[in-house]
Design a protein around this motif. Structure first.
Motif, PDB file in Angstrom:
ATOM      1  N   PRO A   1     -66.955  24.753 -19.371  1.00 54.38           N
ATOM      2  CA  PRO A   1     -65.834  23.413 -18.791  1.00 54.38           C
ATOM      3  C   PRO A   1     -64.713  23.765 -18.530  1.00 54.38           C
ATOM      4  O   PRO A   1     -64.433  25.067 -17.352  1.00 54.38           O
ATOM      5  N   THR A   2     -64.068  22.644 -17.300  1.00 52.08           N
ATOM      6  CA  THR A   2     -63.331  22.966 -16.923  1.00 52.08           C
ATOM      7  C   THR A   2     -61.383  21.617 -17.745  1.00 52.08           C
ATOM      8  O   THR A   2     -61.876  20.924 -18.648  1.00 52.08           O
ATOM      9  N   ALA A   3     -60.608  22.502 -17.205  1.00 50.50           N
ATOM     10  CA  ALA A   3     -59.497  21.631 -17.805  1.00 50.50           C
ATOM     11  C   ALA A   3     -58.464  22.085 -16.770  1.00 50.50           C
ATOM     12  O   ALA A   3     -58.206  23.148 -15.989  1.00 50.50           O
ATOM     13  N   ASP A   4     -57.902  20.668 -16.752  1.00 51.99           N
ATOM     14  CA  ASP A   4     -56.317  20.439 -15.316  1.00 51.99           C
ATOM     15  C   ASP A   4     -55.573  19.213 -16.699  1.00 51.99           C
ATOM     16  O   ASP A   4     -55.305  18.936 -17.095  1.00 51.99           O
ATOM     17  N   VAL A   5     -54.004  20.353 -16.371  1.00 58.11           N
ATOM     18  CA  VAL A   5     -52.662  19.091 -15.886  1.00 58.11           C
ATOM     19  C   VAL A   5     -53.038  17.918 -15.337  1.00 58.11           C
ATOM     20  O   VAL A   5     -52.369  17.923 -14.346  1.00 58.11           O
TER      21      VAL A   5
ATOM     22  N   VAL B   1     -53.578  17.142 -20.461  1.00 60.27           N
ATOM     23  CA  VAL B   1     -54.540  17.864 -19.825  1.00 60.27           C
ATOM     24  C   VAL B   1     -56.464  17.208 -20.261  1.00 60.27           C
ATOM     25  O   VAL B   1     -56.342  16.699 -21.399  1.00 60.27           O
ATOM     26  N   LEU B   2     -56.727  17.513 -19.424  1.00 62.72           N
ATOM     27  CA  LEU B   2     -57.897  16.869 -18.787  1.00 62.72           C
ATOM     28  C   LEU B   2     -59.067  17.437 -19.329  1.00 62.72           C
ATOM     29  O   LEU B   2     -59.258  18.773 -17.934  1.00 62.72           O
ATOM     30  N   VAL B   3     -60.166  17.656 -20.045  1.00 64.90           N
ATOM     31  CA  VAL B   3     -60.954  18.202 -19.353  1.00 64.90           C
ATOM     32  C   VAL B   3     -62.568  17.405 -19.850  1.00 64.90           C
ATOM     33  O   VAL B   3     -63.261  16.496 -20.540  1.00 64.90           O
ATOM     34  N   LYS B   4     -63.059  19.005 -19.438  1.00 66.03           N
ATOM     35  CA  LYS B   4     -64.039  18.575 -18.759  1.00 66.03           C
ATOM     36  C   LYS B   4     -66.032  19.113 -19.919  1.00 66.03           C
ATOM     37  O   LYS B   4     -65.678  20.141 -18.756  1.00 66.03           O
ATOM     38  N   ASN B   5     -66.519  18.703 -20.704  1.00 73.37           N
ATOM     39  CA  ASN B   5     -67.238  19.286 -20.587  1.00 73.37           C
ATOM     40  C   ASN B   5     -68.729  19.128 -20.093  1.00 73.37           C
ATOM     41  O   ASN B   5     -69.535  17.991 -20.639  1.00 73.37           O
TER      42      ASN B   5
ATOM     43  N   GLU C   1     -65.113  13.591 -20.851  1.00 72.66           N
ATOM     44  CA  GLU C   1     -64.221  14.366 -20.602  1.00 72.66           C
ATOM     45  C   GLU C   1     -63.298  13.296 -21.448  1.00 72.66           C
ATOM     46  O   GLU C   1     -63.725  12.214 -22.129  1.00 72.66           O
ATOM     47  N   GLU C   2     -62.581  14.132 -22.301  1.00 71.63           N
ATOM     48  CA  GLU C   2     -61.650  14.026 -22.596  1.00 71.63           C
ATOM     49  C   GLU C   2     -60.074  14.802 -22.309  1.00 71.63           C
ATOM     50  O   GLU C   2     -59.486  15.240 -21.647  1.00 71.63           O
ATOM     51  N   THR C   3     -58.868  13.303 -22.562  1.00 66.33           N
ATOM     52  CA  THR C   3     -57.801  13.956 -22.380  1.00 66.33           C
ATOM     53  C   THR C   3     -56.703  14.394 -23.172  1.00 66.33           C
ATOM     54  O   THR C   3     -56.602  13.877 -24.543  1.00 66.33           O
ATOM     55  N   VAL C   4     -56.976  15.563 -23.960  1.00 65.83           N
ATOM     56  CA  VAL C   4     -56.641  15.758 -24.642  1.00 65.83           C
ATOM     57  C   VAL C   4     -54.574  16.567 -24.644  1.00 65.83           C
ATOM     58  O   VAL C   4     -53.812  16.620 -23.412  1.00 65.83           O
ATOM     59  N   LYS C   5     -53.589  15.372 -25.114  1.00 65.39           N
ATOM     60  CA  LYS C   5     -52.562  15.255 -25.878  1.00 65.39           C
ATOM     61  C   LYS C   5     -51.862  16.480 -26.244  1.00 65.39           C
ATOM     62  O   LYS C   5     -51.935  16.805 -27.784  1.00 65.39           O
TER      63      LYS C   5
ATOM     64  N   ARG D   1     -66.776  32.417 -26.436  1.00 69.18           N
ATOM     65  CA  ARG D   1     -65.570  31.730 -26.163  1.00 69.18           C
ATOM     66  C   ARG D   1     -64.835  31.831 -25.253  1.00 69.18           C
ATOM     67  O   ARG D   1     -65.060  33.369 -25.170  1.00 69.18           O
ATOM     68  N   LEU D   2     -64.812  31.010 -24.724  1.00 69.83           N
ATOM     69  CA  LEU D   2     -64.155  30.883 -22.255  1.00 69.83           C
ATOM     70  C   LEU D   2     -62.474  30.417 -23.509  1.00 69.83           C
ATOM     71  O   LEU D   2     -61.919  29.592 -24.375  1.00 69.83           O
ATOM     72  N   THR D   3     -62.012  31.445 -22.185  1.00 68.09           N
ATOM     73  CA  THR D   3     -60.076  30.824 -22.417  1.00 68.09           C
ATOM     74  C   THR D   3     -60.458  30.250 -20.790  1.00 68.09           C
ATOM     75  O   THR D   3     -60.330  30.193 -19.798  1.00 68.09           O
ATOM     76  N   LEU D   4     -59.240  28.636 -21.047  1.00 66.07           N
ATOM     77  CA  LEU D   4     -59.233  27.755 -19.859  1.00 66.07           C
ATOM     78  C   LEU D   4     -57.265  28.160 -19.374  1.00 66.07           C
ATOM     79  O   LEU D   4     -56.724  27.416 -20.354  1.00 66.07           O
ATOM     80  N   PRO D   5     -56.959  29.107 -18.296  1.00 65.27           N
ATOM     81  CA  PRO D   5     -56.015  28.553 -18.266  1.00 65.27           C
ATOM     82  C   PRO D   5     -55.582  27.950 -17.182  1.00 65.27           C
ATOM     83  O   PRO D   5     -55.972  27.468 -16.859  1.00 65.27           O
ATOM     84  N   MET D   6     -54.469  27.393 -17.651  1.00 63.51           N
ATOM     85  CA  MET D   6     -53.309  26.528 -16.400  1.00 63.51           C
ATOM     86  C   MET D   6     -52.135  26.576 -16.244  1.00 63.51           C
ATOM     87  O   MET D   6     -51.690  26.723 -17.339  1.00 63.51           O
TER      88      MET D   6
END
Length: 317
Positions: A58-62, A81-85, A123-127, A167-172
């Motif tokens: 997955p990808t994630a971005d502020v 944070v926009l997360v794409k699965n 994809e979802e926006t996590v607040k 398990r993956l860590t997506l840093p931003m």
């Protein structure tokens, strides 16, 4: 004869030993080859499953940072944070770690567990809601004072669990600026009477507001209560637009109506005098580069002048 037979037996034994060692080496090589083949098979199967089913990282971005509420005590911040699965199954957000720092100094940090699930192939926006408490910041760092604008860096780590990948860590991270607001200074320079009678007196309060912040304020509304000689003469409100430049000031005229006969002799003594003590308390609604704010205004023990409508500024009544 016996000697010859012994030699033959020894020779055969030597051959047997050599052959046995060779066979053991072949067994080891065969065993290693078999394990390698199993590993390759599993790897190939994994790649085929991943390719066929479509598992991926997955990808994630502020995508945005909002400040829905800010006042003298705190700032509420929401990080989008926009997360794409890309996977065919939903993936859970196990934890969200966050940190806000300024010039390498921690302002606030925390962890949000079980933050939800991202739907399959979506994809979802996590607040992520965060709060800065200004008293905590000012008590920790003496060089951060009201009225300032400070730089910040928000770091967010999303921990997700993806089938096959684990398990993956997506840093931003995201940079920006945030203010430490300070209430404006207020002063009633003079009170100018337009109409005076026992039943109804109409006056204009010449109110000066001084912006003590390192950012502009756009005044939209002012509401206040006025005391003269410890007597509340009433409340006033005005919706007027005025820009207060950073560390600048502006003058606003606030009309007020009151009935002098409802007050005691102290107010009458003040009206007959040349000056008076006053108190003003209220709020101003302002626009700023960081969003709308409601800031208090207060001054106690101030001194102002009373003037007739047709008086010049230099003449006091």
């Amino acid at each position: 004869m016996s000697t010859s037979e012994d030699k033959v037996e020894i020779s055969e034994k030597k051959v047997e030993i050599v052959d046995r060692g060779h066979k053991e080496e072949e067994k080891e090589e065969g065993k290693g080859g078999f394990l390698d083949k199993v590993k390759d098979f599993i790897h190939d199967i994994g790649e085929k499953i991943e390719g066929t089913i479509g598992f991926g990282k997955p990808t994630a971005d502020v995508s945005a940072i909002h400040i829905p509420k800010i006042n003298l005590e705190r700032a509420d911040i929401v990080v989008d944070v926009l997360v794409k699965n890309p996977n065919p199954v939903p993936i859970p957000l196990i934890d969200i770690n966050y940190l806000i720092e300024s010039d390498g100094r921690k302002l606030v940090s925390g962890l949000i567990p079980d933050a939800g699930t991202i739907k399959a192939h979506g994809e979802e926006t996590v607040k992520i809601p965060l709060t800065l408490i200004y008293d905590d910041i000012k008590s920790t760092y003496n060089d951060i004072n009201p009225g300032m604008i400070i730089p910040y860096k928000i770091k967010v780590d999303l921990i997700v669990d993806v089938p096959v990948l684990g398990r993956l860590t997506l840093p931003m991270e995201k940079h920006g600026e945030i203010p430490i607001p300070k209430k404006p200074d207020v002063d009633i320079e003079k009170i100018q009477f337009q109409k005076f009678s026992l039943e109804e007196t109409v006056a204009i309060l010449h109110v000066r507001l001084e912006n003590l912040n390192d950012f502009d304020l756009g005044l939209n509304d002012l509401d206040c209560e006025i005391w003269l000689c410890d007597e509340s003469i009433g409340k006033a409100e005005i919706s007027d637009s005025i820009k207060l430049d950073k560390n600048g000031s502006g003058l606003i005229n606030v009309p007020i109506t009151f009935r002098p006969k409802d007050f005691g002799s102290a107010l009458w003594d003040m009206i007959r005098g040349k000056g008076t003590g006053y108190t003003i308390k209220g709020n101003v609604d302002v626009d700023t580069p960081f969003g709308a704010m409601k800031l208090p205004i207060i001054k106690e023990g101030g001194t102002t002048r009373l003037k007739k409508e047709d008086d010049d500024d230099d003449d006091e009544e």
